[in-house]
Motif scaffolding. Structure first.
Motif, PDB file in Angstrom:
ATOM      1  N   LEU A 501       0.832  -1.195   0.000  1.00  0.00           N
ATOM      2  CA  LEU A 501       0.000   0.000   0.000  1.00  0.00           C
ATOM      3  C   LEU A 501       0.867   1.245   0.000  1.00  0.00           C
ATOM      4  O   LEU A 501       1.921   1.289   0.661  1.00  0.00           O
ATOM      5  N   LEU A 502       0.418   2.278  -0.748  1.00  0.00           N
ATOM      6  CA  LEU A 502       1.086   3.570  -0.773  1.00  0.00           C
ATOM      7  C   LEU A 502       0.027   4.663  -0.839  1.00  0.00           C
ATOM      8  O   LEU A 502      -1.104   4.423  -1.276  1.00  0.00           O
ATOM      9  N   TRP A 503       0.430   5.858  -0.411  1.00  0.00           N
ATOM     10  CA  TRP A 503      -0.405   7.043  -0.601  1.00  0.00           C
ATOM     11  C   TRP A 503       0.303   7.971  -1.567  1.00  0.00           C
ATOM     12  O   TRP A 503       1.460   8.339  -1.369  1.00  0.00           O
ATOM     13  N   LEU A 504      -0.403   8.372  -2.610  1.00  0.00           N
ATOM     14  CA  LEU A 504       0.094   9.348  -3.581  1.00  0.00           C
ATOM     15  C   LEU A 504      -0.816  10.565  -3.491  1.00  0.00           C
ATOM     16  O   LEU A 504      -1.796  10.692  -4.226  1.00  0.00           O
ATOM     17  N   GLY A 505      -0.515  11.437  -2.549  1.00  0.00           N
ATOM     18  CA  GLY A 505      -1.392  12.568  -2.289  1.00  0.00           C
ATOM     19  C   GLY A 505      -2.729  12.095  -1.759  1.00  0.00           C
ATOM     20  O   GLY A 505      -2.823  11.468  -0.704  1.00  0.00           O
ATOM     21  N   LYS A 506      -3.810  12.376  -2.510  1.00  0.00           N
ATOM     22  CA  LYS A 506      -5.156  11.973  -2.115  1.00  0.00           C
ATOM     23  C   LYS A 506      -5.565  10.645  -2.745  1.00  0.00           C
ATOM     24  O   LYS A 506      -6.732  10.263  -2.699  1.00  0.00           O
ATOM     25  N   ILE A 507      -4.594   9.945  -3.312  1.00  0.00           N
ATOM     26  CA  ILE A 507      -4.855   8.676  -4.002  1.00  0.00           C
ATOM     27  C   ILE A 507      -4.173   7.544  -3.243  1.00  0.00           C
ATOM     28  O   ILE A 507      -3.014   7.659  -2.827  1.00  0.00           O
ATOM     29  N   ARG A 527      -9.382   8.607  -2.474  1.00  0.00           N
ATOM     30  CA  ARG A 527      -9.678   8.292  -1.075  1.00  0.00           C
ATOM     31  C   ARG A 527     -11.152   8.473  -0.735  1.00  0.00           C
ATOM     32  O   ARG A 527     -11.617   7.988   0.308  1.00  0.00           O
ATOM     33  N   TYR A 528     -11.923   9.177  -1.595  1.00  0.00           N
ATOM     34  CA  TYR A 528     -13.315   9.431  -1.283  1.00  0.00           C
ATOM     35  C   TYR A 528     -14.257   8.321  -1.746  1.00  0.00           C
ATOM     36  O   TYR A 528     -15.436   8.331  -1.408  1.00  0.00           O
ATOM     37  N   HIS A 529     -13.741   7.322  -2.525  1.00  0.00           N
ATOM     38  CA  HIS A 529     -14.655   6.292  -3.014  1.00  0.00           C
ATOM     39  C   HIS A 529     -13.881   5.022  -3.377  1.00  0.00           C
ATOM     40  O   HIS A 529     -12.943   5.061  -4.168  1.00  0.00           O
ATOM     41  N   LEU A 530     -14.293   3.908  -2.784  1.00  0.00           N
ATOM     42  CA  LEU A 530     -13.699   2.613  -3.109  1.00  0.00           C
ATOM     43  C   LEU A 530     -14.692   1.818  -3.942  1.00  0.00           C
ATOM     44  O   LEU A 530     -15.634   1.210  -3.422  1.00  0.00           O
ATOM     45  N   ASP A 531     -14.491   1.864  -5.261  1.00  0.00           N
ATOM     46  CA  ASP A 531     -15.379   1.148  -6.156  1.00  0.00           C
ATOM     47  C   ASP A 531     -14.709   1.049  -7.526  1.00  0.00           C
ATOM     48  O   ASP A 531     -13.865   1.885  -7.882  1.00  0.00           O
ATOM     49  N   GLN A 532     -15.073   0.013  -8.263  1.00  0.00           N
ATOM     50  CA  GLN A 532     -14.508  -0.183  -9.594  1.00  0.00           C
ATOM     51  C   GLN A 532     -14.786   1.019 -10.505  1.00  0.00           C
ATOM     52  O   GLN A 532     -13.966   1.372 -11.352  1.00  0.00           O
ATOM     53  N   SER A 533     -15.936   1.659 -10.318  1.00  0.00           N
ATOM     54  CA  SER A 533     -16.289   2.810 -11.151  1.00  0.00           C
ATOM     55  C   SER A 533     -15.405   4.011 -10.880  1.00  0.00           C
ATOM     56  O   SER A 533     -15.303   4.911 -11.722  1.00  0.00           O
ATOM     57  N   GLN A 552       6.771  12.772  -3.920  1.00  0.00           N
ATOM     58  CA  GLN A 552       6.023  13.770  -4.693  1.00  0.00           C
ATOM     59  C   GLN A 552       5.129  13.064  -5.719  1.00  0.00           C
ATOM     60  O   GLN A 552       4.231  12.327  -5.333  1.00  0.00           O
ATOM     61  N   ASP A 553       5.373  13.255  -7.012  1.00  0.00           N
ATOM     62  CA  ASP A 553       4.555  12.623  -8.051  1.00  0.00           C
ATOM     63  C   ASP A 553       5.229  11.403  -8.659  1.00  0.00           C
ATOM     64  O   ASP A 553       4.844  10.969  -9.759  1.00  0.00           O
ATOM     65  N   TYR A 554       6.199  10.836  -7.963  1.00  0.00           N
ATOM     66  CA  TYR A 554       6.953   9.715  -8.506  1.00  0.00           C
ATOM     67  C   TYR A 554       6.725   8.467  -7.645  1.00  0.00           C
ATOM     68  O   TYR A 554       6.651   8.540  -6.420  1.00  0.00           O
ATOM     69  N   ILE A 555       6.618   7.332  -8.322  1.00  0.00           N
ATOM     70  CA  ILE A 555       6.491   6.043  -7.644  1.00  0.00           C
ATOM     71  C   ILE A 555       7.711   5.194  -7.980  1.00  0.00           C
ATOM     72  O   ILE A 555       8.052   5.030  -9.156  1.00  0.00           O
ATOM     73  N   LEU A 556       8.356   4.676  -6.954  1.00  0.00           N
ATOM     74  CA  LEU A 556       9.527   3.821  -7.121  1.00  0.00           C
ATOM     75  C   LEU A 556       9.112   2.374  -6.886  1.00  0.00           C
ATOM     76  O   LEU A 556       8.481   2.057  -5.876  1.00  0.00           O
ATOM     77  N   VAL A 557       9.468   1.504  -7.846  1.00  0.00           N
ATOM     78  CA  VAL A 557       9.187   0.070  -7.736  1.00  0.00           C
ATOM     79  C   VAL A 557      10.475  -0.686  -8.016  1.00  0.00           C
ATOM     80  O   VAL A 557      11.130  -0.440  -9.029  1.00  0.00           O
ATOM     81  N   THR A 558      10.862  -1.583  -7.123  1.00  0.00           N
ATOM     82  CA  THR A 558      12.065  -2.394  -7.328  1.00  0.00           C
ATOM     83  C   THR A 558      11.686  -3.858  -7.449  1.00  0.00           C
ATOM     84  O   THR A 558      10.803  -4.342  -6.738  1.00  0.00           O
ATOM     85  N   TYR A 559      12.361  -4.541  -8.356  1.00  0.00           N
ATOM     86  CA  TYR A 559      12.159  -5.967  -8.576  1.00  0.00           C
ATOM     87  C   TYR A 559      13.440  -6.716  -8.237  1.00  0.00           C
ATOM     88  O   TYR A 559      14.539  -6.148  -8.196  1.00  0.00           O
ATOM     89  N   HIS A 560      13.290  -8.015  -7.997  1.00  0.00           N
ATOM     90  CA  HIS A 560      14.440  -8.876  -7.729  1.00  0.00           C
ATOM     91  C   HIS A 560      15.263  -9.061  -9.011  1.00  0.00           C
ATOM     92  O   HIS A 560      14.692  -9.199 -10.086  1.00  0.00           O
TER      93      HIS A 560
END
Length: 590
Positions: A501-507, A527-533, A552-560
């Motif tokens: 889990l991560l938080w990206l601002g309000k997401i 964060r205001y609605h949990l639904d597929q729509s 900030q606006d960057y997501i870091l993902v590391t793989y093996h």
């Protein structure tokens, strides 16, 4: 990091037929089941959300008198068979089977638990009976078992009760000079001549009794502990315990006063308890070198107070371990040597703030005051089971929480300090008086009853929102409004298996495992609605991430083994319930 909270709970055990040995002989957790073996009976408990006894097997007094009390036990890795060696050297093989009868806990939600039956498959006297020998604990793989004997030999048995005879493990040299002169003495095991035979084809053997075996299947290692405190590391063949005659003694470990040992398989660490009351940690990936020693000396206690170490149990993630002592108490340490919990009152040596225990102080409310005989963690690290020395009546259960990440890879520090337990959040709150208070947030029953236990928790940067994920789905908590937000559609919730889990601002960003395709993806929810729509974006990942972080606006993902990918996320439009923003991402670096 782990933190204990609350008072220890009690699991009551049934009483047997007046056993002469006042101790539980075996305690083990497999597949969310807790097995307890007493001198005259076996009990199977659930080790999940509900503590329920699912089954038991009670030996009748005639059987105990004829074949002796239960002495040693082992549970097969698939949790289907239980092997017990009695004091009169009978081998009992039990079978565990679950019925279709569901356990009713109460309420509308099903428990998912079923009653079990434990039945005796066979009872047979072992070939080394009548030789005046003692036995160590039993280790096993999927098809075979191995037990140590008091004459220093090993004995192989299959789960089908086939006896393969005894093998003498030769003495291993202490140093290089001795190794040069006695290079032939570490060639392995000499098969005995038939059932119950003990013959060695080498000249130098150990006569000390084997008191404990510790099997490390991943590295094909067997650690043999002797009554004189010597600990020997042995190599095992690729076929495991099936070829016990190929086990070879490799090197001696420790300072000659070892009394117990336990392996952290993921971290490749061997913890060795000693008669001095201290625990030595050895790095098996670095030639079994000693890298740390932990003890209670800095807290004012010596071996005269605690006695020798009696048991060691690692957490499932191998980041911490519990240490029990023969005479008094239980303590949990991190691998780095930080004391996380202790049942022993702190007196200190030089600390002014440490309370001093007076000689007449009443210590009857201290848990495990009489010592600890056995300990075992549950499969998620939320519970530590412990049995007091000489106790047959109960198991103590200590509750633990895990600390959320307070500082990410990017260096960003999170405002909110959160500790999560199996079914709750413990939020650390600072007051104007500089005192810390812990707010207990119990998760909604409608969610946690179906998705126990809590597996991932993330706090937003400002600490006002918390994201929590169990076995499936996720829920959000608003610290200001003190309200939970859940999926309205349970079928959507059950399709999510959160692995991060991560938080990206309000997401809130969810790393989701897709079962049917064996793939991973990132899901972006407002964060205001949990639904597929309301799903803003779905990004496929190359593999299972090792580490994820946001800056900030960057997501870091590391793989093996260490492939680093950085994504730049752009949000076009306003993030409000009345609008439909567009979330875009691009590879910034890889």
């Amino acid at each position: 990091m782990y933190m204990a909270y609350g008072w220890p709970q009690v699991i009551p055990l049934e009483q047997g037929h007046c056993p002469s040995s006042q101790r539980i002989i075996y305690l083990k957790v497999i597949n969310r089941l807790l097995l307890v073996v007493s001198p005259s009976h076996l009990e199977l408990w659930s080790s999940s959300q509900y503590k329920v006894r699912l089954g038991k097997y009670k030996r009748d007094p005639a059987s105990v008198e004829r074949e002796g009390e239960n002495l040693q036990a082992v549970w097969s890795p698939d949790a289907k068979l239980i092997a017990v060696i009695t004091s009169s050297f009978f081998l009992h093989i039990f079978k565990v089977q679950f019925s279709d009868k569901r356990v009713q806990i109460g309420g509308k939600q099903p428990s998912g638990l079923f009653l079990a039956s434990i039945s005796l498959l066979l009872s047979e006297q072992v070939p080394f009976a009548g030789k005046g020998l003692g036995v160590s604990n039993i280790v096993s793989d999927n098809k075979h078992m191995l037990v140590g004997l008091s004459n220093g030999s090993l004995y192989g048995i299959s789960w089908k009760a086939e006896f393969f005879g005894a093998f003498q493990l030769d003495h291993c040299p202490h140093n290089r000079n001795e190794e040069s002169a006695l290079s032939h003495s570490c060639n392995g095991l000499a098969p005995g001549g038939g059932l119950g035979g003990f013959v060695s084809n080498h000249n130098i053997t150990r006569n000390s009794a084997i008191t404990q075996l510790e099997l490390y299947i991943q590295m094909r290692l067997l650690f043999v502990l002797y009554s004189d405190g010597q600990l020997t590391s042995c190599s095992v063949s690729k076929k495991g315990l099936k070829q016990a005659e190929l086990i070879k003694a490799e090197k001696m470990l420790g300072s000659g006063d070892a009394v117990c040992a336990s392996i952290a398989s993921d971290q490749k660490i061997l913890a060795v308890g000693t008669r001095r009351g201290v625990v030595d940690l050895y790095d098996l990936a670095e030639s079994a070198s000693l890298f740390r020693t932990v003890s209670l000396y800095d807290w004012g206690y010596t071996v005269d107070d605690t006695g020798a170490v009696s048991c060691i149990a690692w957490t499932p993630d191998n980041s911490a371990f519990a240490v029990g002592w023969k005479l008094r108490g239980l303590t949990v340490w991190s691998v780095s040597g930080c004391r996380l919990m202790s049942t022993i009152r702190q007196i200190g040596l030089s600390s002014v703030s440490s309370p001093t225990v007076k000689s007449n102080q009443d210590c009857k409310y201290e848990p495990l005051m009489g010592g600890t005989s056995l300990s075992q963690w549950d499969e998620h690290g939320y519970r530590l089971y412990a049995i007091e020395e000489g106790s047959l009546e109960r198991i103590l259960e200590f509750s633990f929480g895990k600390c959320c990440l307070s500082r990410g890879v990017s260096g960003m520090t999170y405002v909110r300090q959160v500790i999560y337990g199996e079914d709750r959040l413990l939020v650390v709150q600072s007051e104007d008086t500089d005192e810390l208070k812990i707010l207990h947030l119990n998760l909604p029953v409608s969610y946690i009853s179906k998705n126990w236990p809590v597996q991932h928790v993330a706090s937003s940067k400002d600490g006002m929102y918390l994201a929590v994920a169990g076995a499936h789905g996720l829920i959000l908590y608003d610290m200001r409004l003190k309200k939970w937000r859940v999926f309205g559609d349970v079928t959507q919730e059950q399709k999510i298996q959160c692995k991060g889990l991560l938080w990206l601002g309000k997401i809130v960003v969810v790393c989701n495992y897709v079962d049917f395709s064996n793939t991973y993806e990132l899901l972006f929810y407002p964060r205001y609605h949990l639904d597929q729509s309301s799903l803003l974006c779905r990004k496929p990942l190359l593999a299972k991430p090792m580490v994820m972080d946001v800056y900030q606006d960057y997501i870091l993902v590391t793989y093996h083994p260490f492939d680093v990918h950085i994504f730049h996320v752009k949000l076009v439009g306003e993030l409000t319930p009345s609008s439909t923003p567009d979330l875009q991402y691009e590879n910034s670096q890889s």
